[in-house]
Design a protein around this motif. Sequence first.
Motif, PDB file in Angstrom:
ATOM      1  N   ARG A 151      68.681  71.033  19.279  1.00 35.84           N
ATOM      2  CA  ARG A 151      68.610  70.470  17.932  1.00 35.84           C
ATOM      3  C   ARG A 151      68.455  68.719  17.944  1.00 35.84           C
ATOM      4  O   ARG A 151      67.519  68.490  17.070  1.00 35.84           O
ATOM      5  CB  ARG A 151      69.897  70.850  17.217  1.00 35.84           C
ATOM      6  CG  ARG A 151      69.928  70.285  15.756  1.00 35.84           C
ATOM      7  CD  ARG A 151      71.163  70.172  15.216  1.00 35.84           C
ATOM      8  NE  ARG A 151      72.143  69.274  15.918  1.00 35.84           N
ATOM      9  CZ  ARG A 151      73.410  69.317  15.695  1.00 35.84           C
ATOM     10  NH1 ARG A 151      74.002  70.142  14.536  1.00 35.84           N
ATOM     11  NH2 ARG A 151      74.313  68.414  16.333  1.00 35.84           N
ATOM     12  N   GLU A 205      59.767  72.196  13.786  1.00 38.41           N
ATOM     13  CA  GLU A 205      60.637  72.450  12.766  1.00 38.41           C
ATOM     14  C   GLU A 205      61.395  73.829  12.661  1.00 38.41           C
ATOM     15  O   GLU A 205      62.575  73.712  12.434  1.00 38.41           O
ATOM     16  CB  GLU A 205      59.457  72.666  11.528  1.00 38.41           C
ATOM     17  CG  GLU A 205      60.200  72.265  10.178  1.00 38.41           C
ATOM     18  CD  GLU A 205      61.276  71.206  10.063  1.00 38.41           C
ATOM     19  OE1 GLU A 205      60.992  70.013  10.567  1.00 38.41           O
ATOM     20  OE2 GLU A 205      62.390  71.212   9.359  1.00 38.41           O
ATOM     21  N   GLU A 206      60.658  74.747  13.049  1.00 41.97           N
ATOM     22  CA  GLU A 206      61.338  76.050  13.142  1.00 41.97           C
ATOM     23  C   GLU A 206      62.557  76.153  14.202  1.00 41.97           C
ATOM     24  O   GLU A 206      63.628  76.636  14.053  1.00 41.97           O
ATOM     25  CB  GLU A 206      60.491  77.157  13.313  1.00 41.97           C
ATOM     26  CG  GLU A 206      59.724  77.534  12.109  1.00 41.97           C
ATOM     27  CD  GLU A 206      60.417  78.130  11.175  1.00 41.97           C
ATOM     28  OE1 GLU A 206      61.457  78.487  11.141  1.00 41.97           O
ATOM     29  OE2 GLU A 206      59.825  77.820   9.994  1.00 41.97           O
ATOM     30  N   LYS A 245      65.529  74.258  12.727  1.00 42.11           N
ATOM     31  CA  LYS A 245      66.372  74.988  12.086  1.00 42.11           C
ATOM     32  C   LYS A 245      67.313  76.132  12.708  1.00 42.11           C
ATOM     33  O   LYS A 245      68.398  76.353  12.293  1.00 42.11           O
ATOM     34  CB  LYS A 245      65.397  75.660  11.083  1.00 42.11           C
ATOM     35  CG  LYS A 245      65.000  74.976   9.817  1.00 42.11           C
ATOM     36  CD  LYS A 245      64.273  75.471   8.642  1.00 42.11           C
ATOM     37  CE  LYS A 245      62.807  75.784   8.868  1.00 42.11           C
ATOM     38  NZ  LYS A 245      62.146  76.313   7.868  1.00 42.11           N
TER      39      LYS A 245
END
Length: 292
Positions: A133, A215-216, A219
């Motif tokens: 992350r 981005e995914e 998340k």
Amino acid sequence: MSVITSFSSHRRTDVLVLTPWLAPIVWNDTYNLAVLNAQFHQRNVCVGITIFATKKRKMKGNSRIYTVFVPTFIETGEKYFMVGHKVNYYVFTDRVSDIPIMEMAEGRQMRVLRVPTYQRWQDVSMRRMEMLRDYSHQRFRGEVDYLVCVDVDMRFSDEVGVEILSDLFGTLHPGMYGAKREHYTYERNPQSEAYIPFDEGDFYYAGGYFGGNIEEIYKLTNFCHDAMMADKDKNIEAVWHDESYLNKYFLYHKPTKVLSPEYLWYNGFGTPAFLRRKRFLAVWKNHQEIRN
Ligand code: UDP
Ligand code: MN
């Protein structure tokens, strides 16, 4: 060559090739790699692949450490992983000096990232989410278009190419392939953030192989890390650690592609008829020796 004509030989009737939400399940003979390669070359795509190789600080005797898996991983990756495309290997380790400098094809490079490690192997495994992350947010965004996040105790043994790439992808766990949903080893404690009831769940996904665009992945890893921390506050740890939280995430954020067990296999499971290729294999390790 007509794509449509050549495609007629690319079909499977023996396995599920599409999820109920219309995401492809990637098997050999369901795609044309030349067509896909042309598409991804046109976009000049760069693929990041992340591996972790750390060991808790206090080691008993001369127990082996996860960095031993790195050379084989990279060597076989150079032979089979995204051949002809730009690739960054990101090696997260607490032992930077144990990682050898290795030769790469043009456009491909290895980046060694120094990270802390944890006493318990469960924590090492779970904290990968937090580090992925943070690096997605700070670094990967500017360097690669897709991330492929995998275990290090593995070797490539056949082609793994751009056919796997999609906004968000997961991989069918080879040990659960064909099992009934109620036998999936999801977390069944309703108090846990990873809880999945017996009448829910699409597939059982492997913790050691997921990916997508940055981005995914941000998340996904953000959700999993937060859920693990919330459980930790409640003194709960899901049955299969990061894998349990990943399965929870995928239940409510369906992957846009699903990789078949060709992409993650253990030789101990033999060679069933549906398995036309073994692309990425677990390397045998002595769990007691290497983890404890
Ligand atoms: N790992 C690590 N150091 C450890 C334990 C785990 O670097 O002490 C990383 C490593 O990348 C490994 C992954 O966490 O591949 C998952 O652990 P492991 O492969 O041992 O789990 P298994 O596949 O046996 O369930
Ligand atoms: Mn592993």
